[in-house]
Design an enzyme around this catalytic site. Structure first.
Site, PDB file in Angstrom:
ATOM      1  N   LYS A   1     -15.273   0.683  -1.715  1.00 28.55           N
ATOM      2  CA  LYS A   1     -14.578  -0.545  -2.102  1.00 28.55           C
ATOM      3  C   LYS A   1     -15.507  -1.342  -2.989  1.00 28.55           C
ATOM      4  O   LYS A   1     -16.731  -1.273  -2.843  1.00 28.55           O
ATOM      5  CB  LYS A   1     -14.245  -1.386  -0.863  1.00 28.55           C
ATOM      6  CG  LYS A   1     -13.052  -2.280  -1.070  1.00 28.55           C
ATOM      7  CD  LYS A   1     -11.770  -1.500  -0.840  1.00 28.55           C
ATOM      8  CE  LYS A   1     -10.557  -2.301  -1.200  1.00 28.55           C
ATOM      9  NZ  LYS A   1      -9.337  -1.645  -0.693  1.00 28.55           N
TER      10      LYS A   1
ATOM     11  N   ASP B   1      -6.818  -3.680  -6.090  1.00 30.61           N
ATOM     12  CA  ASP B   1      -6.686  -4.292  -4.767  1.00 30.61           C
ATOM     13  C   ASP B   1      -6.245  -5.725  -5.066  1.00 30.61           C
ATOM     14  O   ASP B   1      -5.725  -6.000  -6.161  1.00 30.61           O
ATOM     15  CB  ASP B   1      -8.016  -4.219  -4.000  1.00 30.61           C
ATOM     16  CG  ASP B   1      -7.873  -4.560  -2.523  1.00 30.61           C
ATOM     17  OD1 ASP B   1      -7.374  -3.721  -1.763  1.00 30.61           O
ATOM     18  OD2 ASP B   1      -8.230  -5.689  -2.114  1.00 30.61           O
TER      19      ASP B   1
ATOM     20  N   GLY C   1       2.802 -12.518   1.919  1.00 35.11           N
ATOM     21  CA  GLY C   1       2.288 -12.180   0.605  1.00 35.11           C
ATOM     22  C   GLY C   1       3.413 -12.135  -0.416  1.00 35.11           C
ATOM     23  O   GLY C   1       4.605 -12.204  -0.064  1.00 35.11           O
ATOM     24  N   PHE C   2       3.027 -12.021  -1.674  1.00 35.77           N
ATOM     25  CA  PHE C   2       4.033 -11.890  -2.746  1.00 35.77           C
ATOM     26  C   PHE C   2       3.454 -11.106  -3.917  1.00 35.77           C
ATOM     27  O   PHE C   2       3.916 -11.181  -5.035  1.00 35.77           O
ATOM     28  CB  PHE C   2       4.551 -13.264  -3.187  1.00 35.77           C
ATOM     29  CG  PHE C   2       3.550 -14.090  -3.977  1.00 35.77           C
ATOM     30  CD1 PHE C   2       2.400 -14.574  -3.374  1.00 35.77           C
ATOM     31  CD2 PHE C   2       3.748 -14.380  -5.317  1.00 35.77           C
ATOM     32  CE1 PHE C   2       1.476 -15.321  -4.096  1.00 35.77           C
ATOM     33  CE2 PHE C   2       2.833 -15.139  -6.047  1.00 35.77           C
ATOM     34  CZ  PHE C   2       1.683 -15.607  -5.428  1.00 35.77           C
TER      35      PHE C   2
ATOM     36  N   ASN D   1       1.661  -7.188  -5.295  1.00 33.36           N
ATOM     37  CA  ASN D   1       2.146  -5.835  -5.531  1.00 33.36           C
ATOM     38  C   ASN D   1       2.622  -5.136  -4.253  1.00 33.36           C
ATOM     39  O   ASN D   1       3.654  -4.467  -4.238  1.00 33.36           O
ATOM     40  CB  ASN D   1       1.016  -5.036  -6.207  1.00 33.36           C
ATOM     41  CG  ASN D   1       1.295  -3.566  -6.233  1.00 33.36           C
ATOM     42  OD1 ASN D   1       0.810  -2.814  -5.405  1.00 33.36           O
ATOM     43  ND2 ASN D   1       2.129  -3.145  -7.172  1.00 33.36           N
TER      44      ASN D   1
ATOM     45  N   ALA E   1       3.568  -6.525  -1.250  1.00 35.75           N
ATOM     46  CA  ALA E   1       4.761  -7.188  -0.714  1.00 35.75           C
ATOM     47  C   ALA E   1       5.985  -6.825  -1.552  1.00 35.75           C
ATOM     48  O   ALA E   1       7.076  -6.576  -1.016  1.00 35.75           O
ATOM     49  CB  ALA E   1       4.558  -8.702  -0.700  1.00 35.75           C
ATOM     50  N   TRP E   2       5.794  -6.756  -2.855  1.00 34.26           N
ATOM     51  CA  TRP E   2       6.881  -6.403  -3.779  1.00 34.26           C
ATOM     52  C   TRP E   2       7.440  -5.009  -3.478  1.00 34.26           C
ATOM     53  O   TRP E   2       8.652  -4.826  -3.306  1.00 34.26           O
ATOM     54  CB  TRP E   2       6.370  -6.503  -5.220  1.00 34.26           C
ATOM     55  CG  TRP E   2       7.249  -5.879  -6.251  1.00 34.26           C
ATOM     56  CD1 TRP E   2       8.390  -6.405  -6.763  1.00 34.26           C
ATOM     57  CD2 TRP E   2       7.064  -4.592  -6.875  1.00 34.26           C
ATOM     58  NE1 TRP E   2       8.937  -5.525  -7.687  1.00 34.26           N
ATOM     59  CE2 TRP E   2       8.142  -4.413  -7.762  1.00 34.26           C
ATOM     60  CE3 TRP E   2       6.092  -3.585  -6.769  1.00 34.26           C
ATOM     61  CZ2 TRP E   2       8.273  -3.264  -8.543  1.00 34.26           C
ATOM     62  CZ3 TRP E   2       6.217  -2.443  -7.545  1.00 34.26           C
ATOM     63  CH2 TRP E   2       7.293  -2.289  -8.419  1.00 34.26           C
TER      64      TRP E   2
HETATM   65  O1  2IT Z   1      -6.705  -0.670   0.150  1.00 34.00           O
HETATM   66  C1  2IT Z   1      -6.378   0.290  -0.560  1.00 34.00           C
HETATM   67  O2  2IT Z   1      -6.111   1.394  -0.074  1.00 34.00           O
HETATM   68  C2  2IT Z   1      -6.328   0.091  -2.004  1.00 34.00           C
HETATM   69  N1  2IT Z   1      -6.625  -1.012  -2.448  1.00 34.00           N
HETATM   70  C3  2IT Z   1      -5.965   1.225  -2.920  1.00 34.00           C
HETATM   71  C4  2IT Z   1      -7.137   2.094  -3.181  1.00 34.00           C
HETATM   72  C5  2IT Z   1      -6.913   3.186  -4.192  1.00 34.00           C
HETATM   73  O3  2IT Z   1      -7.919   3.827  -4.518  1.00 34.00           O
HETATM   74  O4  2IT Z   1      -5.792   3.409  -4.633  1.00 34.00           O
END
Ligand code: 2IT
Length: 445
Positions: free
Chosen positions: A124, A164, A235-236, A238, A240-241
């Site tokens: 991450k 993210d 949330g609103f 990606n 949540a959408w």
């Molecule tokens: O929390 C997650 O799994 C993401 N933000 C997506 C990570 C990804 O490499 O698609």
């Protein structure tokens, strides 16, 4: 395994990193019994090795704002574990980003990615940069400066980032564009790319769609049906959408969305027009949902409150970590909630999880429910490696299969003697065993 002494040691080394310590403790408590049946894990210090990131890169990100003033942020990449594949995980841009949060996310990602059945390790990254109120040019300059600090650590078989919170298709495009210039290769490093330059169909929808496929499996196991169910979404963005889109398509009624400013209750439920409007709200960059209630009569905005006070059948936290606490959980249970499926990463506090599990309410953790996002990223990597692009149907089919498989792993490892399925335990044991066995196979290194 002595959880107390492992946690005490970790806390001494990483004082105050509360999200990271919280995520580790949850996994250790779930895997303790299984771990103790494997003395070879203890001999090889599997847990002690698994809870520490392989590597953390931290760098200064300097960029120019629209006034020509110099701005400084901190950038990070936590490469947590690559036992089962190259490092893989999103990038978060949010004012709250710090090492504790990125370490918890990287740790969770390791097990989530293991659950997807695809060969991906966990990572991450992100920055304390806040996209709120920034112009498109500022976002671009920031993304480019961020990649200047990170590109040497990336690569299709080394580390493949994605989006993210605060990072969507636009930001991925800007980061990948700069990365491509620096390495002088179009090697697909980054997922969530635009469709024209290596992106996968269904990737924008995948986290939300996958979550609803998981919810369908949960309901089927309980001989229940999603049609007509009321759903609270937070949330609103990606996630949540995508969740609202699929839930509505499947005949459920989504009655809430939320933002940092509060939540909207819409008793009629979301429809296509309202779901499209979520995208507009997001694109405005103001980080508010209040305008929804002005635009759609019959809905009400509750400033500074959370959607968990509404009576619903299903709760889907889709915003951020620890967004649903013990009090919220009690309120949901008192109002007769039947299923809580986390779509955000670690969306529920330990008190909330205890409340659901002790009330025998079905609770499923983010690392299982939201794994469709990164799974589809894995499918994007496959398509890039093969230099081809699959149809939406092909990707969606594979996503369905993967989500059903994750659900089965949870049932296999999480079914308790009284028949209750403890999805948290199931997901953690299944993910842990795969990573642990890979580490055993690769020797002490
Ligand atoms: O929390 C997650 O799994 C993401 N933000 C997506 C990570 C990804 O490499 O698609």
């Amino acid at each position: 395994m002595d959880i107390n002494s492992i946690m005490n040691n970790l806390e001494a080394k990483h004082p105050g990193e509360k999200e990271y310590l919280q995520a580790v403790k949850e996994v250790l408590m779930c895997v303790e019994d299984v771990y103790n049946q494997h003395p070879e894990f203890e001999r090889n210090k599997i847990v002690e090795r698994m809870v520490e990131p392989d590597r953390i890169v931290t760098f200064r990100v300097t960029w120019l704002d629209d006034k020509g003033e110099v701005q400084n942020n901190i950038g990070y990449r936590v490469q947590f574990n690559n036992a089962i594949g190259p490092y893989k995980g999103g990038i978060r841009f949010h004012a709250s980003v710090n090492l504790s949060i990125l370490k918890f996310l990287g740790f969770e990602q390791t097990f989530k990615n293991a659950l997807t059945t695809l060969p991906m390790g966990g990572a991450k990254g992100g920055s304390d940069f806040s996209p709120r109120g920034k112009s498109d040019r500022e976002i671009m300059r920031f993304c480019q400066a961020f990649i200047l600090g990170l590109w040497k650590n990336l690569g299709p078989d080394r580390d493949v980032p994605a989006g993210d919170i605060g990072v969507g298709g636009r930001e991925v495009g800007y980061m990948y564009g700069m990365y491509k210039r620096l390495v002088n290769q179009h090697d697909g490093t980054f997922t969530g790319k635009g469709l024209e330059f290596g992106g996968s169909r269904i990737r924008p929808e995948a986290t939300g769609f996958g979550a609803l496929y998981f919810v369908q499996s949960v309901l089927k196991t309980n001989k229940d049906d999603i049609k007509g169910k009321t759903i609270a979404i937070s949330g609103f963005g990606n996630v949540a959408w995508g969740a609202a889109l699929k839930a509505t398509e499947l005949g459920a009624k989504v009655v809430t969305i939320s933002g940092p400013d509060g939540y909207v209750y819409d008793p009629e439920g979301l429809n296509a027009e309202k779901i499209d409007y979520m995208l507009e709200l997001r694109a405005s960059g103001n980080d508010v949902v209040a305008p929804y209630a002005d635009k759609f009569p019959g809905s009400t905005f509750y400033a500074g409150r959370k959607p968990w006070e509404q009576k619903v059948d299903i709760a889907l936290p889709c915003a951020t970590q620890n967004e649903l606490n013990g009090d919220d959980a009690h309120q949901l249970v008192d109002n007769g909630v039947k299923y809580v499926c986390e779509v955000s990463n670690m969306g529920c506090t330990p008190e909330a999880i205890d409340t659901f599990i002790s009330s025998r309410i079905i609770y499923a953790p983010g690392k299982a429910v939201n794994a469709g996002g990164v799974a589809t990223s894995g499918l994007e990597m496959s398509q890039n490696a093969m230099h081809l692009q699959w149809s939406a149907e092909e990707v969606d089919d594979k996503l369905h299969t993967i989500m059903r498989d994750i659900h089965e792993q949870c049932v296999k490892y999480g079914t308790e003697p009284d028949g209750y399925i403890n999805y948290m335990k199931g997901a953690n044991i299944a993910g842990f065993m795969k990573v642990a066995n890979a580490m055993m196979g690769e020797g002490v290194c």
